[in-house]
Design a protein around this motif. Structure first.
Motif, PDB file in Angstrom:
ATOM      1  N   GLU A 114       0.825  -1.212   0.000  1.00  0.00           N
ATOM      2  CA  GLU A 114       0.000   0.000   0.000  1.00  0.00           C
ATOM      3  C   GLU A 114       0.858   1.260   0.000  1.00  0.00           C
ATOM      4  OE1 GLU A 114      -2.529   2.824   2.843  1.00  0.00           O
ATOM      5  OE2 GLU A 114      -2.253   0.764   3.544  1.00  0.00           O
ATOM      6  N   TYR A 142      -0.081   3.702  -3.032  1.00  0.00           N
ATOM      7  CA  TYR A 142      -1.173   4.575  -2.598  1.00  0.00           C
ATOM      8  C   TYR A 142      -1.228   5.878  -3.388  1.00  0.00           C
ATOM      9  CZ  TYR A 142      -4.161   7.644   0.067  1.00  0.00           C
ATOM     10  OH  TYR A 142      -5.156   8.529   0.425  1.00  0.00           O
ATOM     11  N   GLY A 178      -6.291   2.135  -6.021  1.00  0.00           N
ATOM     12  CA  GLY A 178      -6.845   1.122  -5.127  1.00  0.00           C
ATOM     13  C   GLY A 178      -7.102  -0.189  -5.831  1.00  0.00           C
ATOM     14  N   THR A 220      -5.397  -3.683  -4.873  1.00  0.00           N
ATOM     15  CA  THR A 220      -6.231  -4.842  -4.549  1.00  0.00           C
ATOM     16  C   THR A 220      -5.905  -6.017  -5.453  1.00  0.00           C
ATOM     17  OG1 THR A 220      -8.010  -3.380  -3.790  1.00  0.00           O
ATOM     18  CG2 THR A 220      -8.612  -5.651  -4.343  1.00  0.00           C
ATOM     19  N   VAL A 223      -8.333  -1.414   4.426  1.00  0.00           N
ATOM     20  CA  VAL A 223      -8.517  -0.163   3.679  1.00  0.00           C
ATOM     21  C   VAL A 223      -9.954   0.055   3.224  1.00  0.00           C
ATOM     22  CG1 VAL A 223      -6.142  -0.307   2.837  1.00  0.00           C
ATOM     23  CG2 VAL A 223      -8.001  -1.161   1.399  1.00  0.00           C
ATOM     24  N   ARG A 248      -8.508   8.969   4.261  1.00  0.00           N
ATOM     25  CA  ARG A 248      -7.429   8.380   3.474  1.00  0.00           C
ATOM     26  C   ARG A 248      -7.943   7.347   2.479  1.00  0.00           C
ATOM     27  NH1 ARG A 248      -1.951   7.543   3.345  1.00  0.00           N
ATOM     28  NH2 ARG A 248      -1.235   5.471   2.706  1.00  0.00           N
ATOM     29  N   TYR A 249      -8.919   6.562   2.874  1.00  0.00           N
ATOM     30  CA  TYR A 249      -9.338   5.432   2.055  1.00  0.00           C
ATOM     31  C   TYR A 249     -10.689   5.631   1.373  1.00  0.00           C
ATOM     32  CZ  TYR A 249      -5.579   3.070   4.552  1.00  0.00           C
ATOM     33  OH  TYR A 249      -4.363   2.724   5.070  1.00  0.00           O
ATOM     34  N   PHE A 292      -9.439   5.165  -2.397  1.00  0.00           N
ATOM     35  CA  PHE A 292      -8.449   4.099  -2.551  1.00  0.00           C
ATOM     36  C   PHE A 292      -8.988   2.754  -2.070  1.00  0.00           C
ATOM     37  CE2 PHE A 292      -4.830   1.592  -0.995  1.00  0.00           C
ATOM     38  CZ  PHE A 292      -3.985   1.622  -2.093  1.00  0.00           C
ATOM     39  N   GLY A 293      -9.772   2.751  -1.007  1.00  0.00           N
ATOM     40  CA  GLY A 293     -10.266   1.500  -0.447  1.00  0.00           C
ATOM     41  C   GLY A 293     -11.520   0.965  -1.087  1.00  0.00           C
TER      42      GLY A 293
END
Length: 343
Positions: A39, A43, A50, A54, A179, A185-186, A189-190
């Motif tokens: 990550e 990131y 993301g 993944t 995440v 933050r996510y 991205f998550g």
């Protein structure tokens, strides 16, 4: 090979039930450290990064499981041993049930500080201001959802896809925990990790809900009430899967779940699921008993699948492949046709 997979799933489940999670050098923790390092290198605050993260993180365990499957394709004993180890690694049923019982004991003693400290083993809610009823509710909801995530779903994917399914599912579920939650933050991205986890849990979560209804009497629950609540409330939850498990558990225990949840200063209002009083300490041991019964029922289904439906699918697939594949002309065929004749 189907029998080896069945034996491995059953033996791995037995190891989890008897021993629980490894106390040191847990492979899932090792995967988490590797994913965290990945990550930091991939990131960016967008969904594309993301998705790359993944895909790379899940591909590693899937390829590892695939390679092990290929290497043991003619070695049923080795296959059974690997599936046993993989199943034990990815299951978390004993730990989940133990945490529910420990929380119940703390609440019955009136030891709220100990109960609040323990909640972090089950979920990510902020326990600072939770009273007994809210701690009990958080525990019941976590046991219900994690019975699917930590028991039924791994068995489901192990039965359907063998060792790659076991490892791939656990990787995706771990990434979601790392995440997939909503945070600054996510937020983007998550999202791919969260959506992948949702997709992989669509069938297992519904199976968990149905099995919870079926086994409700083991904890003095009403099967008819569990069925009614599950059908009525299962789609009210914002998660496409959590509501399936929580609604069935609420009906089986005769309690009402849902309400206001706080996660690191962020508040979410969840719809109410079920009828009756809010959960209490006495409900937690019953929830653990239902979780254990659901796990055994899921194991039975998972153990039967490779030697029944799985084997039939394999045979049909080979038959279809052989029918569609072009037939190669052999030397004896050429002799029978004679000179100048072509197929």
């Amino acid at each position: 090979m189907a029998v080896a997979t069945t034996v491995g799933l059953a033996a791995g489940y037995a190891l989890d039930a008897l021993v629980g999670d490894p106390r040191r050098w847990h492979p899932v923790a090792g995967f988490g450290l590797a994913a965290d390092a990945l990550e930091r290198r991939t990131y960016r605050p967008d969904a594309t990064a993301g998705a790359v993260f993944t895909g790379l993180a899940v591909a590693g365990p899937v390829l590892l499981g695939t390679a092990a499957t290929v290497l043991t394709r003619n070695r049923p004993v080795a296959r059974a041993v690997l599936v046993t180890a993989g199943t034990w690694t990815v299951l978390g049923g004993r730990t989940l049930r133990r945490e529910s019982v420990v929380m119940g004991k703390a609440l019955r003693r009136g030891d709220l500080p100990a109960a609040r400290n323990r909640l972090g083993h089950l979920c990510g809610r902020d326990p600072a201001l939770l009273d007994e009823a809210e701690l009990a509710r958080a525990t019941v909801e976590s046991v219900a959802e994690n019975t699917s995530d930590a028991v039924v779903a791994p068995l489901f994917w192990g039965a359907v896809a063998g060792l790659p399914g076991l490892l791939g599912y656990r990787a995706a579920n771990t990434l979601d925990a790392m995440v997939g939650h909503r945070s600054p933050r996510y937020a983007r991205f998550g999202t791919p990790a969260a959506r992948l986890d949702d997709l992989l849990n669509l069938a297992p979560a519904r199976l968990t809900g149905l099995l919870t209804v079926v086994v409700a009497p083991v904890a003095h629950g009403d099967r008819g009430r569990a069925w009614r609540v599950w059908r009525r409330d299962r789609n009210d939850h914002p998660s496409p899967n959590a509501g399936q498990c929580e609604a069935a558990m609420a009906g089986a225990l005769g309690v009402r779940l849902g309400g206001r949840n706080v996660y690191s200063g962020r508040t979410e209002a969840r719809p109410f699921l079920g009828d009756g009083p809010r959960p209490e300490a006495r409900h937690l041991k019953r929830a653990a008993r239902i979780s254990g019964a659901v796990g055994l029922a899921a194991l039975g289904a998972a153990a039967l699948y490779p030697v029944t439906v799985g084997r039939a699918v394999t045979v049909l697939g080979r038959y279809a492949w052989n029918r569609s594949a072009p037939r190669r002309t052999t030397w004896s065929d050429s002799l029978r046709r004679g000179p100048g004749r072509r197929g």
